[in-house]
Design a protein around this motif. Structure first.
Motif, PDB file in Angstrom:
ATOM      1  N   SER A 195      21.203  72.219 118.381  1.00 33.51           N
ATOM      2  CA  SER A 195      19.959  71.467 118.357  1.00 33.51           C
ATOM      3  C   SER A 195      19.246  71.630 117.021  1.00 33.51           C
ATOM      4  CB  SER A 195      19.053  71.921 119.502  1.00 33.51           C
ATOM      5  OG  SER A 195      17.842  71.216 119.485  1.00 33.51           O
ATOM      6  N   ARG A 230      21.074  69.499 114.482  1.00 32.49           N
ATOM      7  CA  ARG A 230      20.758  68.078 114.645  1.00 32.49           C
ATOM      8  C   ARG A 230      19.358  67.774 114.126  1.00 32.49           C
ATOM      9  NH1 ARG A 230      23.770  68.695 119.635  1.00 32.49           N
ATOM     10  NH2 ARG A 230      21.833  69.203 120.690  1.00 32.49           N
ATOM     11  N   SER A 231      18.405  68.663 114.374  1.00 32.76           N
ATOM     12  CA  SER A 231      17.041  68.464 113.878  1.00 32.76           C
ATOM     13  C   SER A 231      17.007  68.470 112.356  1.00 32.76           C
ATOM     14  CB  SER A 231      16.110  69.552 114.414  1.00 32.76           C
ATOM     15  OG  SER A 231      15.984  69.450 115.805  1.00 32.76           O
ATOM     16  N   ARG A 232      17.782  69.352 111.754  1.00 29.63           N
ATOM     17  CA  ARG A 232      17.853  69.384 110.283  1.00 29.63           C
ATOM     18  C   ARG A 232      18.457  68.097 109.744  1.00 29.63           C
ATOM     19  NH1 ARG A 232      19.854  75.590 109.309  1.00 29.63           N
ATOM     20  NH2 ARG A 232      17.847  76.546 109.766  1.00 29.63           N
ATOM     21  N   LEU A 274      14.210  62.742 116.939  1.00 32.74           N
ATOM     22  CA  LEU A 274      13.634  64.066 116.715  1.00 32.74           C
ATOM     23  C   LEU A 274      12.817  64.525 117.911  1.00 32.74           C
ATOM     24  CD1 LEU A 274      13.241  66.432 114.761  1.00 32.74           C
ATOM     25  CD2 LEU A 274      11.252  65.218 113.849  1.00 32.74           C
ATOM     26  N   GLU A 309      15.180  65.544 120.572  1.00 35.73           N
ATOM     27  CA  GLU A 309      15.810  66.833 120.237  1.00 35.73           C
ATOM     28  C   GLU A 309      14.842  67.991 120.469  1.00 35.73           C
ATOM     29  OE1 GLU A 309      18.973  68.671 119.969  1.00 35.73           O
ATOM     30  OE2 GLU A 309      19.102  66.545 119.495  1.00 35.73           O
ATOM     31  N   GLN A 310      13.578  67.777 120.192  1.00 34.55           N
ATOM     32  CA  GLN A 310      12.578  68.818 120.443  1.00 34.55           C
ATOM     33  C   GLN A 310      12.469  69.117 121.933  1.00 34.55           C
ATOM     34  OE1 GLN A 310       9.195  67.075 118.469  1.00 34.55           O
ATOM     35  NE2 GLN A 310       9.495  68.332 116.649  1.00 34.55           N
ATOM     36  N   ALA A 367      15.803  65.407 110.000  1.00 32.09           N
ATOM     37  CA  ALA A 367      14.790  65.628 108.965  1.00 32.09           C
ATOM     38  C   ALA A 367      15.314  65.225 107.591  1.00 32.09           C
ATOM     39  CB  ALA A 367      14.357  67.092 108.955  1.00 32.09           C
TER      40      ALA A 367
END
Length: 99
Positions: free
Chosen positions: A22, A25-27, A69, A72-73, A30
């Protein structure tokens, strides 16, 4: 000390690896959003001369990326709470159930 006990009796390793995925994926999201805000896609390679920016070959839809995003959060939060409950139940089992 029993090595690998947590791995054998809980789902903690799978949850931890889910958290790691996770974060990756967030990186990635971003990175795509930050590159979409700059016309040439890289903040450290700005054009030396003024002119029309180069069109991106693969344009990024910032709205879609922000939705991804947010999703994903939520996944990260749910997984971290499951991991917290897993550790709490393991702690309860070690303490004897009532303490």
């Amino acid at each position: 000390m029993l090595f690998g006990l947590i791995d054998r009796v809980t789902s903690a390793p799978q949850l931890k690896s889910s958290l790691d995925r996770s974060v990756e994926r967030s990186r990635g999201i971003a990175d795509r959003v930050s590159k979409a805000t700059l016309q040439n896609g890289d903040g450290f390679a700005l054009e030396a001369k003024a002119g029309t920016p180069q069109p991106q070959l693969n344009p990024v839809n910032v709205e879609d990326e922000m939705v991804a995003l947010a999703d994903e959060q939520l996944r990260f939060l749910a997984t971290s709470r499951l991991l917290e409950k897993t550790y709490a139940s393991l702690r309860t089992a070690i303490k004897g159930g009532n303490g």
